[in-house]
Write an enzyme that holds these catalytic residues in place. Structure first.
Site, PDB file in Angstrom:
ATOM      1  N   LYS A 243      50.969  57.072 -35.622  1.00 23.72           N
ATOM      2  CA  LYS A 243      52.208  56.100 -35.584  1.00 23.72           C
ATOM      3  C   LYS A 243      53.323  56.707 -36.764  1.00 23.72           C
ATOM      4  CE  LYS A 243      52.761  53.112 -38.430  1.00 23.72           C
ATOM      5  NZ  LYS A 243      52.742  51.669 -39.490  1.00 23.72           N
ATOM      6  N   CYS A 313      57.650  36.319 -31.359  1.00 23.19           N
ATOM      7  CA  CYS A 313      56.422  36.579 -31.028  1.00 23.19           C
ATOM      8  C   CYS A 313      55.408  36.594 -32.125  1.00 23.19           C
ATOM      9  CB  CYS A 313      56.184  37.649 -30.005  1.00 23.19           C
ATOM     10  SG  CYS A 313      54.712  37.719 -29.143  1.00 23.19           S
ATOM     11  N   CYS A 320      56.958  30.159 -28.783  1.00 26.39           N
ATOM     12  CA  CYS A 320      57.037  30.210 -27.299  1.00 26.39           C
ATOM     13  C   CYS A 320      58.028  29.277 -26.543  1.00 26.39           C
ATOM     14  CB  CYS A 320      55.447  29.960 -26.501  1.00 26.39           C
ATOM     15  SG  CYS A 320      54.236  31.132 -26.853  1.00 26.39           S
ATOM     16  N   CYS A 323      61.233  31.344 -26.436  1.00 28.70           N
ATOM     17  CA  CYS A 323      61.095  32.516 -25.754  1.00 28.70           C
ATOM     18  C   CYS A 323      61.486  32.457 -24.623  1.00 28.70           C
ATOM     19  CB  CYS A 323      59.671  33.126 -25.819  1.00 28.70           C
ATOM     20  SG  CYS A 323      59.337  34.859 -25.207  1.00 28.70           S
ATOM     21  N   CYS A 331      55.372  35.635 -19.299  1.00 26.78           N
ATOM     22  CA  CYS A 331      54.436  35.997 -20.078  1.00 26.78           C
ATOM     23  C   CYS A 331      53.057  35.198 -19.790  1.00 26.78           C
ATOM     24  CB  CYS A 331      54.754  35.457 -21.733  1.00 26.78           C
ATOM     25  SG  CYS A 331      53.527  35.862 -22.880  1.00 26.78           S
TER      26      CYS A 331
END
Length: 409
Positions: A243, A313, A320, A323, A331
């Site tokens: 990463k 998130c 949610c 969202c 989702c």
């Protein structure tokens, strides 16, 4: 009657002693527990036929028997069963980073629509910590390109298991306390104590201070004092994993060689169902994404999803109800937030007050979501004093579960 002679009155002679037993005497064992560790050593007491001058010898413990067997097979006893493939003092050859899957992962359904909505929410929510405190933020002062690249690497190395604001503060401390600022030469000249005092708030700061010194030495000795342009060479630096390597190539050299996958990217792509089979390791996530996501998006997806994970998130208690993906049924992990009348923040039973409590628990859980950055961070975790980490994580997860029931998640 005649008197008996004295010899006739003497007792009969004693019978001769029996012959010595021919059987081997049974050996008795005595256990002694050390006061300093939990091992129990068995000592064989001297048998009846042993000489008094002989001292008891300890019996071989299972650990000693295993070490002896390992040594007989050519191992050094520290390789966890792997045969020693190189001479003493020679580092083992690094395993190359896997660049792609043999068979590409299929692109998820509606992923373009999902990605566009995430970008829209990122724009409407305002700046996230990654936007202002990430590794690509503009350094202060006039710096050479080589020094800028080195500062990007330092920021990435300190960011593991650490929040962006804490990482940013540690980098600023190094810029301030090191003579000449944060450069390769100043890290090489600085004492480990000076570095530790500057970065002491980041996770595993003792180990990271050692990594910074060793990475600077390797850059000086093997790469001419600058960041290499190859992912395998970058990951050969102590404390650097895939990463960090891919993000360093993107930010330092503008080389888009792969996707930098951290906890947010790993968590969100699994919540969205973008993997046919849920991934358990960041490298699995990276290889899946790289096989179907258009390459121009490989660089930006990290910042897009990290900011989305920091603002909406969340690791625990995702928002949610705010969202767009949840509202449009895109989702599969969306949770239903029960409608309740909102009260003032902090008021007992108020929804906003509960949301604050959820965020607090979520911040605590962020430390549990650890991305293993190659063998370097594994070794880091093993050598730090984390003997009770497993129990602590289990306890924290139980606490989060209880909080979820109480807060009606």
């Amino acid at each position: 009657m005649a008197r008996s002679s004295s010899s006739s009155l003497s007792p009969p002679p004693s019978p001769p002693p029996p012959a010595a037993a021919t059987t081997t005497p049974t050996t008795r064992l005595r256990a002694r527990k050390s006061s300093t560790d939990a091992r129990v050593t068995l000592y064989s007491l001297p048998s009846t036929t042993a000489s008094a001058s002989e001292s008891p010898k300890p019996a071989a413990t299972p650990r000693k028997r295993k070490a002896a067997a390992s040594k007989a097979e050519g191992n050094d006893g520290k390789g966890k069963g792997k045969a020693r493939a190189v001479k003493e003092g020679t580092p083992m050859k690094q395993k190359p980073i896997q660049k792609e899957l043999a068979v590409a992962h299929p692109a998820p359904e509606n992923w373009e629509e999902v990605y566009e909505l995430i970008q829209r929410m990122r724009a409407e929510a305002g700046p996230a910590p990654v936007d202002t405190l990430g590794c690509e933020r503009v350094p202060t002062g006039e710096l050479s390109e080589r020094t800028k690249r080195f500062q990007i690497l330092v920021s990435l190395m300190l960011s593991s298991q650490t929040k962006d604001p804490v990482t940013s503060e540690a980098v600023d401390n190094l810029r301030r306390v090191l003579p000449g600022g944060l450069t390769l030469e100043s890290i090489l000249a600085a004492s480990e104590k000076t570095i530790q005092e500057a970065i002491c708030k980041v996770g595993f700061w003792r180990r990271k201070s050692e990594y910074l010194k060793k990475a600077a030495e390797k850059l000086r000795d093997d790469f001419g004092g600058d960041l290499p342009k190859d992912i395998d060479e970058l990951c050969s630096l102590p404390g650097v994993g895939p990463k960090m390597g891919y993000l360093a190539l993107q930010a330092g050299w503008n080389i888009n060689a792969g996707i930098g996958v951290d906890v947010h990217v790993h968590r969100i792509t699994n919540r969205l169902g973008w993997h046919e089979k849920a991934t358990t390791q960041p490298e699995q996530t990276r290889l899946n994404l790289q096989s179907w996501l258009p390459k121009p998006l490989h660089r930006e997806i990290n910042k897009v999803l990290v900011g989305f994970g920091q603002l909406i998130c969340l690791p625990v208690g995702p928002k949610c109800d705010e969202c767009l993906l949840s509202a449009q049924g895109l989702c599969p992990s969306a949770r239903v937030v029960s409608p309740k009348k909102r009260r003032k923040v902090g008021e007992k039973g108020g929804v906003e007050g509960k949301e604050k409590e959820k965020e607090k628990v979520g911040e605590a859980l962020v430390g549990v979501e650890v991305v293993v950055e190659g063998e370097a961070v594994k070794k880091e975790a093993e050598e730090e004093d984390v003997s009770g980490l497993g129990e602590a994580v289990e306890g924290l997860l139980e606490q989060v579960k209880d909080e979820g029931k109480r807060l009606d998640w």
